[in-house]
Scaffold this active site. Sequence first.
Site, PDB file in Angstrom:
ATOM      1  N   ARG A  60       0.945  -1.110   0.201  1.00 49.65           N
ATOM      2  CA  ARG A  60      -0.121  -0.255  -0.013  1.00 49.65           C
ATOM      3  C   ARG A  60       1.015   1.172   0.148  1.00 49.65           C
ATOM      4  O   ARG A  60       2.174   1.002   0.296  1.00 49.65           O
ATOM      5  CB  ARG A  60      -0.905  -0.041   1.139  1.00 49.65           C
ATOM      6  N   ASP A 247      -1.979  10.809  -1.999  1.00 54.48           N
ATOM      7  CA  ASP A 247      -2.435   9.725  -3.113  1.00 54.48           C
ATOM      8  C   ASP A 247      -2.784  10.567  -4.266  1.00 54.48           C
ATOM      9  O   ASP A 247      -2.879   9.879  -5.396  1.00 54.48           O
ATOM     10  CB  ASP A 247      -3.558   8.897  -2.646  1.00 54.48           C
TER      11      ASP A 247
END
Length: 357
Positions: A60, A247
């Site tokens: 991740r 992100d």
Amino acid sequence: MKKLPHPDPISGASYSAVELAPANDHVVMMDQRRLPTDERYEELETVQAVVDAIADMVVRGAPAIGISAAYGMVLASHEIRGDYVKGMIEAGKLLKAARPTAVNLAWAVDKMIDEAKSHASLKAGERMERMAEAARQIHREDVAANHEMGRLGAARIEDGATILTHCNAGALATGGYGTALGVIRAAHEAGKKIKVLADETRPYLQGSRLTAWELHQDGIDVELITDASAASFFGRDEVAMAVVGSDRIEANGDVANKIGTYGVACLAKAHGKPFYVAAPWSTVDEACADGPSIPIEQRNAREVTHVGDAQLAPTGVTVRNPAFDVTPAELVTAIFTERGVIEPVGPDAVRRLSPNE
Ligand code: MRU
């Protein structure tokens, strides 16, 4: 398996989130779900295994999932029978669908599809070599970008500062070194005496499981705090600044990051402290005009109702579990990238550093 099973990791460290095996036939990935107690690596041999690993959060962190997807495309290039470019586009679709918010994933897949198109006429073995080299290059450039943004960010950290960070934007979330933790590492390496307050980051606990683990390994002074206590540390004037990763950064400078980041930015603003973001240019999505157009991943209820097997909420209770939030540009003091510092944060500064200008 504790030791990283790779002779020459691009991460440049004793551990890596992800590497491609020297023979290009499998991906070596740390299973981050097992940290902080168990440092274990998986060997993934198919593109589907990489898709599942991204979706299940074995790996991740935006840049790390982009690099994993690039390596997944190398495995796809072994698997395709028939139309090569069509097969690569199909594999790319699977990878892109694994998680929606981090734009680095689609960015890396698109780069790999462009590479596939450019060498489609070559023999199978040569295609695979070319894909492997392109993917390793994405990985190398990410590590180099982290060092550069780390250098730029560390210049803003004063000796003796206490820095609050949220989630994990470290070596585990990237090709190596880290974005927000890269800034912190660079300040530490420059000899500054710093302390880090790591938000635990409910519900998935990337702060307590991963950030505390990384900083502890490096001997950087870290104190783990509950998310809810951040306000009181700001209120007692114990926090000099906050630094986080991202992100997706929009053309106007809005920043998507782990849920809870927006709250940290509001706290920094309320207490007159700088709120910094560190991210590679692969996180900048110039095609997306502003925050509301960012797809926000909604994760399962169990992450909130349970910790491991322990149930913390009544059976059947309704849960909302957005994995990311969007911090408006006006709350962000500066964004450190390998192309320079976006400051003041807004569309003009993003455009000024853009490679498309
Ligand atoms: O859900 P995760 O753990 O993938 O979320 C990670 C983050 O929000 C990070 O801060 C972000 O990806 C930047 S990583 C350099």
